[in-house]
Design a protein around this motif. Structure first.
Motif, PDB file in Angstrom:
ATOM      1  N   TYR A 156      50.869  31.296 -30.299  1.00 25.09           N
ATOM      2  CA  TYR A 156      51.386  30.291 -29.378  1.00 25.09           C
ATOM      3  C   TYR A 156      51.504  28.961 -30.115  1.00 25.09           C
ATOM      4  N   GLN A 188      54.015  22.566 -28.598  1.00 29.49           N
ATOM      5  CA  GLN A 188      55.342  22.064 -28.287  1.00 29.49           C
ATOM      6  C   GLN A 188      55.899  21.167 -29.391  1.00 29.49           C
ATOM      7  N   ASN A 223      55.975  27.283 -22.232  1.00 32.35           N
ATOM      8  CA  ASN A 223      55.077  27.564 -21.112  1.00 32.35           C
ATOM      9  C   ASN A 223      54.616  26.241 -20.502  1.00 32.35           C
ATOM     10  N   GLN A 224      54.862  26.067 -19.207  1.00 36.58           N
ATOM     11  CA  GLN A 224      54.549  24.793 -18.571  1.00 36.58           C
ATOM     12  C   GLN A 224      53.053  24.550 -18.450  1.00 36.58           C
ATOM     13  N   GLU A 225      52.270  25.604 -18.422  1.00 37.32           N
ATOM     14  CA  GLU A 225      50.822  25.424 -18.270  1.00 37.32           C
ATOM     15  C   GLU A 225      50.162  25.068 -19.600  1.00 37.32           C
ATOM     16  N   THR A 226      50.573  25.741 -20.676  1.00 33.60           N
ATOM     17  CA  THR A 226      49.944  25.507 -21.974  1.00 33.60           C
ATOM     18  C   THR A 226      50.776  24.645 -22.910  1.00 33.60           C
ATOM     19  N   ARG A 227      52.052  24.402 -22.543  1.00 34.49           N
ATOM     20  CA  ARG A 227      52.961  23.638 -23.394  1.00 34.49           C
ATOM     21  C   ARG A 227      53.051  24.242 -24.791  1.00 34.49           C
ATOM     22  N   THR A 228      53.194  25.561 -24.816  1.00 34.18           N
ATOM     23  CA  THR A 228      53.307  26.271 -26.090  1.00 34.18           C
ATOM     24  C   THR A 228      54.507  27.205 -26.060  1.00 34.18           C
TER      25      THR A 228
END
Length: 464
Positions: free
Chosen positions: A308, A311, A347-352
């Motif tokens: 992962y 960003q 991924n909006q939760e992990t910003r990955t």
């Protein structure tokens, strides 16, 4: 002279006589007194004078320090190398995990493999006894034969119907020819009857032949239509018989397949990771929740990891990018992988960003389930400025650094990027080549004189 004075004079004279009679102290006594006095003087001089001298030196040093410009460690602002290493954790997985189910009901006759066994494609893994499937196959074969027999019978009847139709068509043509002949004869007989060569009765007999031919033609045409209808009926019977044959054949093939599933083979090359049945166990077909996985196998000749990516690095990760994989259990060994797929969104939760890396594993040194680290070599067009974290001065909501302009301190507001712990990225507020204090003291103010001592800071590729 009064008596009182006389008495006092007598007392005084008696004291003098008593004093004269005392012995004088010896010379050693006076020498001792002199030595003691000299020692006391020496001790006083040794204790007081050095202290006075030290205090004076300290006062002079304090005055010198107070008047001197402080010398502080500083660093020269430089950019990070254009190639940056990004190291991320990951779990190694097989390229494919294959649960093997039974395709037919029965009992496990024999299991030929166990966990850890390496198998090849089409290698026999299990044998299942399926008596019901064998019986159903026999019934399907009998139905197929019966359907074929019905089809052949319908085809024979169709052939007979075609022959009958051909005969009826031939009768129509023959009757039409007889009618034409009879009509010609009627014409001739009409002429002969008008001339009186024959009787009218003879002419009427020929006319009767014409009428008979017409009736035969109508009957022959009807027979032709009947034969056509019968042939169409036989065609439909053949179509139905063929459908029955196809259905019976499909049923037979299905049960043949079920019977062939008595032998369960490996779909590909791999390793057995789990065995959930033993000889004699009841086997249920299908892959639903109520059906158990008989054997679990995995392809490990090629492995993959999902990692992962933060960003901030999503622009630099792409398919075909080479990577290096290391595991702590194999120190000093580096495995080469390739990025094969990159998710199309963050991924909006992990910003990955999810990236899939494929690793060749022909020699089997790596095992699925291992914890690994994946290292990417990031090539950046515009490298950021890196400074020591100790150089930061936080004042309220502002983050500043102390820039040394000549011999004066100047506070410069900066915008931070990524934090690497001992070092941080600076996006704005500094220019390459400027000198900043490495660890500015709290009492340094704007415009204060400072003496910067530049120290060399080794900036290597940052590892995340």
């Amino acid at each position: 002279m009064p008596e009182v004075q006389k008495v006092e004079m007598d007392k005084l004279s008696s004291d003098k006589e008593s004093t004269g009679n005392l012995k004088k102290p010896p010379m050693a006594f006076y020498i001792m007194l002199v030595i003691l006095a000299a020692g006391a003087t020496l001790l006083l001089s040794l204790g007081i004078f050095p202290r006075i001298s030290n205090n004076k030196m300290l006062d002079n040093e304090a005055k010198r320090i107070a008047q001197a410009v402080p010398e502080l460690p500083a660093v020269k602002v430089i950019k990070a190398p254009p190639v940056q290493e990004l190291t991320l954790p990951a779990n190694i997985e097989p390229i494919q995990e294959i649960p093997i189910y039974a395709r037919t009901d029965g009992f496990l006759k024999k299991r030929y493999v166990n966990i850890g066994d390496k198998v090849k494609a089409n290698q026999i893994l299990l044998e299942v006894e399926t008596p019901e499937a064998i019986q159903q196959l026999k019934e399907a074969q009998a139905e197929h034969k019966q359907a074929l027999s019905q089809l052949k019978s319908a085809q024979a009847e169709l052939a007979q119907s075609k022959a009958t139709l051909a005969t009826q068509k031939a009768n129509v043509k023959k009757t039409q020819a007889d009618l034409a002949l009879a009509e010609n004869q009627v014409k001739r007989y009409d002429d002969l009857a008008k001339e009186g060569a024959i009787s009218l009765e003879q002419r009427d007999m020929k006319q009767r032949d014409v009428d008979a031919c017409k009736a035969l033609i109508e009957q022959a045409v009807a027979n032709v239509n009947a034969a056509k209808a019968q042939m169409e009926a036989y065609d439909e019977r053949i179509t139905a018989a063929r459908a029955t044959v196809e259905s019976a054949k499909a049923k037979e093939e299905r049960f043949k397949s079920l019977a062939s599933f008595q032998t369960i083979k490996a779909p590909c090359e791999g390793v057995i990771t789990a065995c959930n049945v033993d000889d004699g166990a009841l086997i249920t077909s299908g892959s639903s929740t109520n059906a158990n996985v008989l054997i679990q196998m995995a392809r490990i000749s090629t492995l993959r990891v999902y990692t992962y990516v933060p960003q901030s690095f999503y622009r630099y990760i792409h398919s075909g990018m080479p990577t290096q994989i290391t595991v702590s259990e194999l120190p000093g060994q580096i495995f080469t992988g390739t990025v094969t797929h990159v998710s199309g969104g963050i991924n909006q939760e992990t910003r990955t960003l999810t990236a899939e890396v494929v690793i060749p594993n022909k020699d089997g040194r790596l095992m699925s389930g291992m914890y690994a680290q994946v290292k990417f070599s990031i090539h950046r067009d515009n490298s950021p400025i890196l400074i020591p974290s100790s150089a930061l001065v936080v004042r309220g909501d502002d983050v500043t650094v102390v820039v040394v302009d000549g011999d004066k301190a100047r506070f410069s507001k900066i915008t931070l990027g990524r934090d690497y712990g001992k070092e941080v990225e600076v996006q704005t507020g500094l220019v390459e080549g400027e000198i900043i204090l490495k660890d500015p003291p709290v009492d340094v103010g704007e415009g204060d004189k400072v003496l910067a001592k530049v120290v060399t800071e080794k900036i290597s590729d940052k590892k995340q």
